[in-house]
Design a protein around this motif. Structure first.
Motif, PDB file in Angstrom:
ATOM      1  N   LEU A  70      22.834  31.758 -28.384  1.00 22.96           N
ATOM      2  CA  LEU A  70      21.943  31.070 -27.561  1.00 22.96           C
ATOM      3  C   LEU A  70      22.702  30.596 -26.473  1.00 22.96           C
ATOM      4  CD1 LEU A  70      19.028  28.767 -28.619  1.00 22.96           C
ATOM      5  CD2 LEU A  70      20.513  26.872 -28.925  1.00 22.96           C
ATOM      6  N   ILE A  71      20.928  31.839 -25.895  1.00 24.18           N
ATOM      7  CA  ILE A  71      20.758  30.565 -24.655  1.00 24.18           C
ATOM      8  C   ILE A  71      20.353  29.997 -24.070  1.00 24.18           C
ATOM      9  CG2 ILE A  71      20.734  31.865 -21.767  1.00 24.18           C
ATOM     10  CD1 ILE A  71      21.342  34.664 -23.709  1.00 24.18           C
ATOM     11  N   HIS A  97      25.081  20.088 -26.116  1.00 22.05           N
ATOM     12  CA  HIS A  97      26.031  18.491 -27.098  1.00 22.05           C
ATOM     13  C   HIS A  97      26.276  19.284 -29.231  1.00 22.05           C
ATOM     14  CE1 HIS A  97      24.676  15.418 -24.388  1.00 22.05           C
ATOM     15  NE2 HIS A  97      24.311  16.223 -24.707  1.00 22.05           N
ATOM     16  N   TYR A  98      25.722  20.418 -29.187  1.00 23.11           N
ATOM     17  CA  TYR A  98      26.064  20.757 -30.311  1.00 23.11           C
ATOM     18  C   TYR A  98      27.265  21.497 -30.380  1.00 23.11           C
ATOM     19  CZ  TYR A  98      21.711  19.333 -31.044  1.00 23.11           C
ATOM     20  OH  TYR A  98      20.462  18.275 -30.658  1.00 23.11           O
ATOM     21  N   LYS A  99      28.388  21.043 -31.322  1.00 14.28           N
ATOM     22  CA  LYS A  99      29.962  21.623 -31.163  1.00 14.28           C
ATOM     23  C   LYS A  99      29.811  22.640 -31.921  1.00 14.28           C
ATOM     24  CE  LYS A  99      34.378  20.363 -31.688  1.00 14.28           C
ATOM     25  NZ  LYS A  99      35.227  20.441 -30.801  1.00 14.28           N
ATOM     26  N   GLU A 100      29.061  22.446 -33.151  1.00 19.31           N
ATOM     27  CA  GLU A 100      29.178  23.692 -34.882  1.00 19.31           C
ATOM     28  C   GLU A 100      28.770  25.113 -32.878  1.00 19.31           C
ATOM     29  OE1 GLU A 100      24.894  21.620 -35.227  1.00 19.31           O
ATOM     30  OE2 GLU A 100      26.803  20.846 -34.011  1.00 19.31           O
ATOM     31  N   ILE A 101      27.741  24.999 -32.672  1.00 21.68           N
ATOM     32  CA  ILE A 101      27.618  26.262 -31.633  1.00 21.68           C
ATOM     33  C   ILE A 101      28.025  26.476 -30.386  1.00 21.68           C
ATOM     34  CG2 ILE A 101      26.024  26.867 -32.471  1.00 21.68           C
ATOM     35  CD1 ILE A 101      24.321  26.157 -30.056  1.00 21.68           C
ATOM     36  N   GLU A 102      29.359  25.504 -30.742  1.00 21.66           N
ATOM     37  CA  GLU A 102      30.234  26.153 -28.770  1.00 21.66           C
ATOM     38  C   GLU A 102      30.453  27.958 -28.875  1.00 21.66           C
ATOM     39  OE1 GLU A 102      34.507  24.123 -30.054  1.00 21.66           O
ATOM     40  OE2 GLU A 102      32.842  22.913 -28.382  1.00 21.66           O
ATOM     41  N   GLU A 103      30.785  28.181 -29.498  1.00 23.98           N
ATOM     42  CA  GLU A 103      31.803  29.395 -29.598  1.00 23.98           C
ATOM     43  C   GLU A 103      30.009  30.286 -28.261  1.00 23.98           C
ATOM     44  OE1 GLU A 103      34.079  30.824 -28.876  1.00 23.98           O
ATOM     45  OE2 GLU A 103      35.094  29.044 -29.072  1.00 23.98           O
ATOM     46  N   GLU A 154      14.669  17.527 -32.736  1.00 30.05           N
ATOM     47  CA  GLU A 154      14.773  18.241 -33.886  1.00 30.05           C
ATOM     48  C   GLU A 154      14.037  19.703 -33.983  1.00 30.05           C
ATOM     49  OE1 GLU A 154      11.553  18.746 -38.566  1.00 30.05           O
ATOM     50  OE2 GLU A 154      11.044  16.843 -36.482  1.00 30.05           O
ATOM     51  N   GLU A 155      13.809  20.137 -32.772  1.00 28.42           N
ATOM     52  CA  GLU A 155      13.708  21.594 -32.236  1.00 28.42           C
ATOM     53  C   GLU A 155      14.819  22.145 -31.928  1.00 28.42           C
ATOM     54  OE1 GLU A 155       8.773  22.465 -31.240  1.00 28.42           O
ATOM     55  OE2 GLU A 155      10.411  21.367 -29.544  1.00 28.42           O
ATOM     56  N   ILE A 156      15.975  21.776 -31.386  1.00 30.73           N
ATOM     57  CA  ILE A 156      17.205  21.784 -30.886  1.00 30.73           C
ATOM     58  C   ILE A 156      18.339  22.403 -31.884  1.00 30.73           C
ATOM     59  CG2 ILE A 156      19.205  22.094 -29.404  1.00 30.73           C
ATOM     60  CD1 ILE A 156      16.561  22.833 -28.016  1.00 30.73           C
ATOM     61  N   LYS A 157      18.358  21.541 -32.601  1.00 31.28           N
ATOM     62  CA  LYS A 157      18.760  21.354 -33.991  1.00 31.28           C
ATOM     63  C   LYS A 157      18.354  22.416 -35.073  1.00 31.28           C
ATOM     64  CE  LYS A 157      20.577  16.418 -34.544  1.00 31.28           C
ATOM     65  NZ  LYS A 157      19.268  15.636 -35.580  1.00 31.28           N
ATOM     66  N   LYS A 158      17.332  22.627 -35.109  1.00 26.75           N
ATOM     67  CA  LYS A 158      16.943  24.135 -36.355  1.00 26.75           C
ATOM     68  C   LYS A 158      17.401  25.184 -35.362  1.00 26.75           C
ATOM     69  CE  LYS A 158      13.078  22.210 -38.033  1.00 26.75           C
ATOM     70  NZ  LYS A 158      11.440  21.947 -38.288  1.00 26.75           N
ATOM     71  N   LEU A 159      17.021  25.263 -33.937  1.00 31.39           N
ATOM     72  CA  LEU A 159      17.122  26.441 -33.534  1.00 31.39           C
ATOM     73  C   LEU A 159      19.139  26.692 -33.791  1.00 31.39           C
ATOM     74  CD1 LEU A 159      15.513  26.511 -30.122  1.00 31.39           C
ATOM     75  CD2 LEU A 159      15.403  28.449 -32.187  1.00 31.39           C
ATOM     76  N   ALA A 160      20.016  25.809 -33.416  1.00 33.86           N
ATOM     77  CA  ALA A 160      21.442  25.002 -33.152  1.00 33.86           C
ATOM     78  C   ALA A 160      21.399  25.965 -35.163  1.00 33.86           C
ATOM     79  CB  ALA A 160      21.733  24.395 -33.291  1.00 33.86           C
ATOM     80  N   GLN A 161      21.396  25.671 -35.864  1.00 30.48           N
ATOM     81  CA  GLN A 161      21.261  26.086 -37.162  1.00 30.48           C
ATOM     82  C   GLN A 161      20.555  27.248 -37.679  1.00 30.48           C
ATOM     83  OE1 GLN A 161      18.947  23.107 -39.355  1.00 30.48           O
ATOM     84  NE2 GLN A 161      20.086  21.620 -38.683  1.00 30.48           N
TER      85      GLN A 161
END
Length: 397
Positions: free
Chosen positions: A199-200, A220-226, A183-190
């Motif tokens: 995001l490093i 694992h999060y395709k939406e932030i692959e760039e 959940e914390e990683i998802k929040k950072l990704a968003q």
């Protein structure tokens, strides 16, 4: 007389290594020093890695490719495939340790005066890398009372401005041992997606997670692959700190091409160390299972013993092999030096890392220390007992 640079003056001392002269002086007096200050595992390096170097028949020790050998990068990609992460070898840049990967990451995305937000306490050398690259660290406090969990996203939002280029996390954490939840990683990704920043993630302790918890990589999060950049290393995973081999991973081709220019300036990563690191990828899972079991036992012993010391507060690590302990002292730097200069128990003492150096905010962590539980259990128990007796004598002076 010529003066040194302002940058050089600002370079921080290592809280891990600055007490070395006092430790060496203690040893010269015949005092045995238990090293709880540095993350140098006593776990044996996989024999397959050592044999790869010993049995190699290289006749000319030549430069390798700047980005690392093709075979090694292909095998790194295969390693990540087993973790459910698909990478092309071209998305991997082999570096001289994870340290160089972090420097390359900062240099590739930030100009002088740009900012990177980092939850503190954090690996002390992040301050050094940022200073060397002219980057400003913007700290956001995580607290021992919350076991050093990710600060609220709303607090990150307040810190993001026009100079913000990235958020940097260490997962699992050094020096806290905190393991970020999915959940914390998802929040950072968003968050980084919303603000169009990087995001490093420093994921060098990926293999060491405890209590049935899993590591969640930002890859694992395709939406932030760039926007996702991962720092990795063989140092702790295979107990190969002296190999000085790491890598920077990004699916953003421009990031990798920019980092490659920094890499070209240092020519290439060390050849023999790459050979050892490539061979280490053949290490069986049983090795990690045994290592994790040993670290869990050490952690449990350490936490149990620390919690029995009056006035000590300790966070419970969920990964890596570090913990932060809060002591009933005003100045942990002074106490750590006193342990080496003025105290011993039956001709033995301990060396710890004062935690103030793991914070960027002045005044924080002054009564905290980082402990690396990289000693076998009997030595660890003796070391904590010395710490206990040291605190009694220090407080009664």
């Amino acid at each position: 007389m010529p003066s040194i640079s302002r940058k050089g003056q600002k370079m921080p001392e290592s809280p891990i290594r600055k007490l070395v002269p006092y430790a060496e002086a203690a040893k010269s007096r015949g005092v045995h020093v238990y090293h709880l200050n540095i993350g140098q595992p006593d776990i044996k390096t996989p024999q397959v890695a050592l044999d790869a170097v010993k049995n190699n028949n290289i006749e000319v020790l030549a430069y390798s490719r700047t980005e690392g050998s093709e075979t090694y990068r292909s095998k790194i990609a295969a390693y990540f495939h087993k973790l459910g992460i698909e990478l092309d070898p071209a998305e991997i840049l082999v570096t001289t340790g994870g340290s160089e990967a972090l420097s390359f990451a900062m240099g590739s995305i930030a100009d002088f005066g740009d900012e990177i937000i980092i939850p503190e306490p954090f690996y002390a050398n992040y301050n050094g890398f940022a200073t060397a690259m002219g980057v400003t660290v913007v700290p956001i406090v995580s607290r021992i009372e919350e076991n050093f969990a990710l600060p609220p996203i709303e607090e990150f939002e307040k810190l993001i401005g026009p100079k913000t280029k990235a958020i940097l996390i260490c997962n699992p954490g050094n020096p806290t041992g905190y393991l970020y939840s999915e959940e914390e990683i998802k929040k950072l990704a968003q968050l980084v997606l919303r603000h169009d920043i990087f995001l490093i993630a420093d994921e060098v302790y990926r293999e060491f997670t405890y209590d049935g918890k899993s590591h969640h990589s930002i890859l694992h999060y395709k939406e932030i692959e760039e926007q996702a950049m991962v720092v990795d290393s063989v140092s702790k995973r295979y107990s190969m700190c002296g190999a000085r081999i790491g890598c920077l991973i990004s699916r953003n081709a421009e990031v990798i091409q920019t980092a490659l220019k920094f890499a070209q300036a240092r020519l290439s990563p060390p050849t023999y160390a790459q050979i050892a690191s490539e061979a280490a990828l053949e290490t069986p899972q049983s090795y990690f299972d045994e290592v994790k079991e040993e670290y869990v036992a050490r952690r449990n012993l350490l936490i149990r013993e620390l919690e029995q010391i009056d006035g000590v507060k300790v966070a419970r690590p969920q990964g890596a092999f570090y913990c932060i302990a809060e002591l009933p002292v005003a100045d942990a730097d002074h106490f750590a030096q006193w342990l080496l200069e003025s105290f011993n128990l039956e001709n033995e003492t301990v060396m710890v890392a004062p935690a103030a150096g793991f914070y960027a905010s002045k005044g924080l962590g002054k009564n905290q220390i980082r402990i690396a539980y990289v000693l076998e259990k009997e030595s660890l128990k003796k070391a904590v007992n010395i710490l206990r007796e040291g605190l009694k004598q220090y407080g009664s002076r």
